[in-house]
Design an enzyme around this catalytic site. Structure first.
Site, PDB file in Angstrom:
ATOM      1  CE  LYS A 174     -31.308 -11.964 -15.191  1.00 36.10           C
ATOM      2  NZ  LYS A 174     -31.568 -11.168 -13.990  1.00 36.10           N
ATOM      3  CG  ASP A 202      -2.017  -1.050   1.123  1.00 32.54           C
ATOM      4  OD1 ASP A 202      -2.143  -1.668   0.047  1.00 32.54           O
ATOM      5  OD2 ASP A 202      -2.740  -1.248   2.120  1.00 32.54           O
TER       6      ASP A 202
END
Length: 657
Positions: free
Chosen positions: A112, A32
Site C-alpha cells: 500500500k 538521450d
C-alpha cells in the site's frame, strides 16, 4: 526525415519502446541524443500531417493548453475505502471471517503505497479519462496531467471498457530534488512525497506535471467485464500492458505467507525508494469478490494491513480547547514541533479528559506521539521518568471557552449545550455548506466567519434569508460574488434527501448511512423508532440513538429546513403491490448471485433489506454456509427461503431473475 505514414508508424513504435525502457523499466535501450532526435523527427512529421497522428504517440503526452479549473467526473464504479487491521490477531480474525464462507480461499497481497489514488478508464484500448479518487463517487478530471506520466500507457491491448486503479507516487530522492529546486525559486516546500505527488498531479498546466518524475503503480480494478478467475493472474496480465511493474505483488495461500510478506515490508519500509504505509490483502478469486460485495463503507473481500505507527517524542507546551459542532469539547495538546515521516507535527489530540486522567498526562510532560499515514497524530503516554517538577495538571474546564456557558460534564465527554454557541454554530454552517454536504459554492470557512462576525448569519436557517444589499456592504464583496453565493444557496432547493441528512452533521451518520436512511425511510426518517433504524443493514444501536436524539433536539430546525429545501426522497421503482412490499428480509450465506443484486431487486419490489435477524424479520433468504442467522431465524420461527423457493416466489410475481 520520415518519408511516409508506414515509416512514421514504425518509428513511433520504436520511440514508445525507448520511452518504456527509460521511464518505466529504468533500463535504457538508447542514448538521450538518439531518443531526442527520433522524438523531433516524429513531431515534425505530425506537424505536417496532423490528420495522421497516432493518439498514443509519446509526443501527445503533454498538451498545449492550461486548464482554468478541474472538472468533476464520476467513477463508473465506486472507489471504496478499505477497513484497517493493525496486528496479527486482527489479521487472524479477518481471515477466519473469510474462511467461514470460503474455507479454501487464497489471497493476493500487494504493498500500500503512500501516494494519490487515480482511476484510469480505457475503452477500445485508448485512455479516455483519468480521475482522482475524490469522495469515492466522483473526483477531479486530470486526464491531461495523467497523460504526462510515462508509466501510464496511452493505449493498451485490452479492448473492452475497464477502470484500472493505482497510486501516483514520487520517490524519496525525486521529492528531495523538487524541494531543493523550490528552495532556489523561493517557493513553499512540500511536506512529504505524498504531498509532492498530489501537488504535481493537480497542476492546471500539464507541462508542470510533466516536469515532475511521477510514477503510476496499479493496484486494482474498478468497472470491468472480468467475472471470474484469479486476481493475481489478472493484475499481472495488466502490468504487461506498459504499466510500471508493481513490486511485491504476491500470491498468498495462507495466513503464514501473508504475515511473512507483511514483516518483510515492515523491515524495508524506511529504505525503500517509495513510501509504504501498509499492504492490501484481498481474496484472489474474482467471482468470490463479487459474491461477498460491500458494506456501507468498504469491500468485504479486502482489507488494509497497516504498518506499525511511527513513534516520536515531544513536549506538551499548553492545552487548547476545541468546540465541535455537536458541542463536544476536545482538548488538543500544543507541542514542541517534531518531524514524523516528512510532516511537522505541532498538535495532537488528547480525545477527552477521561483519557487524560487514565494516562496521567500533564502540561510540560515529554510524551510519546504516533502518526500512521494520514491518521491524526495522537499521544500514547507520558514519559514519567523525565518529569522534573515543572509539570502542571490538566484541569477539566467548567465553562465553554467560546461562549462562557456552563458545560455539561458527562462520564467521558464534556459538552457545551448552548445551541447558539458561536463555535457550534460556525462549525455546523461550515460543514453544512461543504462539498461533502450541500456543496454551497462560495461559502467556505473564511466567508462563514465574515458573515458571522458581521451578524448577517447566526444559524443555518439564516443562509436562506441572505440579502444582496447586506452582502454588498461587506469588505471585498462585489455584485457578481454576492449573486453567485445567493444562487448557490438557492441551488440547494430540491436537493437529494441523503445530501441534506449528511449536511446536518448527525453524529456517526456519514454519506453511506445517509443514503441508506433516505432510501428506506424517505421523508419520514425522523418519525421512525429506534427498532426501525437499528434493523437497517450496517446500523448499530449507537447510530440509531444518534438519529433519534438529533431528531428530538432539533425538531424545529429540521421541520423548517425540510419546508425551505423540499428535499427529494429516492423514488421506488415498484408501482404495484407485491408479496415483498413492506417485508423485512435478511440475506445470508453464499448465494449464486451477488447479494447486492438480489437486495436491489427485492428493494425495487418494496422490501426492506437488513442484516440483523429479529422478531420484525419477515423472510430470511439463505445460501450455502448460512450459519447463525439461519439458526436464529428457525428459533424465532421466521419463514426461510432457499434460492429455489425465492425464484419461485419471483416467478409468481412474473419476475425473471
Amino acid at each position: 526525415m520520415i518519408k511516409n505514414f508506414e515509416e512514421y508508424q514504425n518509428f513511433t513504435s520504436l520511440l514508445k519502446k525507448m520511452a518504456y525502457h527509460y521511464y518505466v523499466l529504468d533500463d535504457p535501450i538508447a542514448t538521450d541524443e538518439e531518443y531526442d532526435t527520433l522524438y523531433h523527427q516524429i513531431k515534425t512529421y505530425e506537424e505536417k500531417n496532423p490528420g495522421q497522428i497516432i493518439p498514443s504517440s509519446p509526443t501527445q503526452r503533454v498538451g498545449n493548453g492550461v486548464l482554468e479549473s478541474f472538472k468533476k467526473h464520476k467513477h463508473l464504479e465506486r472507489m471504496w475505502s478499505l477497513d484497517d487491521i493493525f496486528d496479527s490477531q486482527k489479521l487472524q480474525e479477518w481471515i477466519n471471517r473469510i474462511y467461514k464462507t470460503y474455507p479454501k480461499a487464497n489471497f493476493t497481497c500487494s504493498p500500500k503505497f503512500d501516494g494519490v489514488s487515480l482511476n484510469l478508464y480505457y475503452d477500445k484500448g485508448i485512455l479516455q479519462t483519468a480521475t482522482t479518487r475524490g469522495d469515492g463517487i466522483e473526483g477531479e478530471l486530470v486526464t491531461p496531467q495523467a497523460k504526462t506520466i510515462p508509466s501510464i500507457p496511452l493505449e493498451i491491448p485490452y479492448q473492452k471498457g475497464i477502470e484500472i486503479r493505482g497510486e501516483v507516487v514520487i520517490t524519496r530522492e525525486d521529492f528531495e530534488k523538487i524541494n531543493q529546486e523550490r528552495i532556489q525559486s523561493k517557493q513553499n516546500l512540500f511536506a512529504n512525497p505524498r504531498n509532492a505527488a498530489a501537488g504535481s498531479l493537480r497542476q492546471l498546466d500539464p507541462k508542470i506535471t510533466a516536469e515532475r518524475k511521477l510514477k503510476f503503480i496499479p493496484w486494482g480494478l474498478g468497472k470491468n467485464d472480468i467475472k471470474e478467475g484469479s486476481f493475481f493472474k489478472t493484475i499481472n496480465q495488466i502490468l504487461q500492458y506498459g504499466f510500471y511493474p508493481t513490486p511485491f505483488v504476491t500470491f498468498c495461500p495462507d495466513i503464514h505467507t501473508i504475515q511473512k510478506l507483511h514483516d518483510e515490508l515492515v523491515r524495508m519500509r524506511h529504505t525503500y525508494p517509495i513510501m509504504l504505509d501498509g499492504m492490501v490483502i484481498m481474496i484472489d478469486n474474482i467471482a468470490a469478490q463479487k459474491q461477498m460485495g460491500f458494506t456501507i463503507k468498504s469491500p468485504r473481500f479486502a482489507c488494509a494491513y497497516k504498518f506499525p505507527a511511527i513513534e516520536k517524542s515531544s513536549k506538551i507546551l499548553s492545552i487548547t480547547l476545541q468546540v465541535g459542532r455537536t458541542g463536544v469539547i476536545t482538548p488538543v495538546a500544543e507541542l514542541e514541533p517534531v518531524e514524523i515521516e516528512g510532516a511537522t507535527i505541532s498538535r495532537a489530540t488528547l480525545h477527552n479528559y477521561s483519557e487524560i486522567e487514565k494516562k496521567d498526562i500533564k502540561i510540560k510532560d515529554t510524551v510519546i506521539i504516533i502518526r500512521s499515514g494520514d491518521v491524526i497524530p495522537k499521544i500514547i503516554k507520558p514519559i514519567t521518568s523525565l518529569r522534573d517538577g515543572t509539570q502542571i495538571d490538566i484541569i477539566k474546564p467548567t465553562q465553554c471557552p467560546v461562549c462562557g456557558s456552563e458545560l455539561l460534564i458527562e462520564e467521558i465527554f464534556i459538552r457545551c449545550q448552548n445551541l447558539s454557541c458561536k463555535a457550534r454554530v460556525k462549525e455546523s454552517i461550515i460543514y453544512f455548506a461543504s462539498k461533502k454536504a450541500l456543496n454551497i459554492d462560495g461559502l467556505g470557512e473564511k466567508i462563514v466567519e465574515q458573515l458571522f462576525e458581521n451578524k448577517i448569519i447566526s444559524n443555518i436557517l439564516d443562509l436562506y434569508s441572505l440579502d444582496l444589499e447586506e452582502l454588498l456592504k461587506l469588505e471585498g464583496w462585489q455584485e457578481k460574488k454576492a449573486q453567485n453565493l445567493l444562487q448557490s444557496v438557492k441551488n440547494t432547493q430540491n436537493i437529494q434527501l441523503w445530501r441534506l441528512l449528511n449536511a446536518l452533521g448527525i453524529e456517526h451518520i456519514g454519506e453511506g448511512a445517509s443514503k441508506k436512511l433516505a432510501a428506506n425511510f424517505g421523508l419520514d426518517i425522523f418519525k421512525k423508532t429506534h427498532d426501525d433504524i437499528v434493523a437497517l443493514d450496517g446500523f448499530g444501536k449507537e447510530m440509531a440513538a444518534s438519529v433519534i436524539d438529533f431528531g428530538i433536539v432539533n425538531k424545529i430546525l429540521i421541520d423548517k429546513l425540510f419546508t425551505i429545501i423540499s428535499p427529494q426522497a429516492p423514488q421506488t421503482t415498484n408501482v404495484n403491490m407485491t408479496i415483498f412490499t413492506d417485508k423485512t428480509i435478511v440475506l445470508t450465506g453464499t448465494l449464486s448471485k451477488p447479494r447486492d443484486q438480489i437486495a436491489s431487486l427485492l428493494e425495487s419490489l418494496g422490501a426492506k433489506i437488513t442484516s440483523n435477524v429479529s422478531k420484525n424479520t419477515d423472510f430470511i433468504v439463505y445460501g450455502i454456509n448460512a450459519g447463525s442467522k439461519l439458526d436464529k431465524a428457525n428459533a424465532l420461527k421466521i419463514k426461510t427461503l432457499n434460492e429455489e423457493e425465492l425464484n419461485k416466489m419471483l416467478k409468481d410475481e412474473n419476475i425473471i431473475f
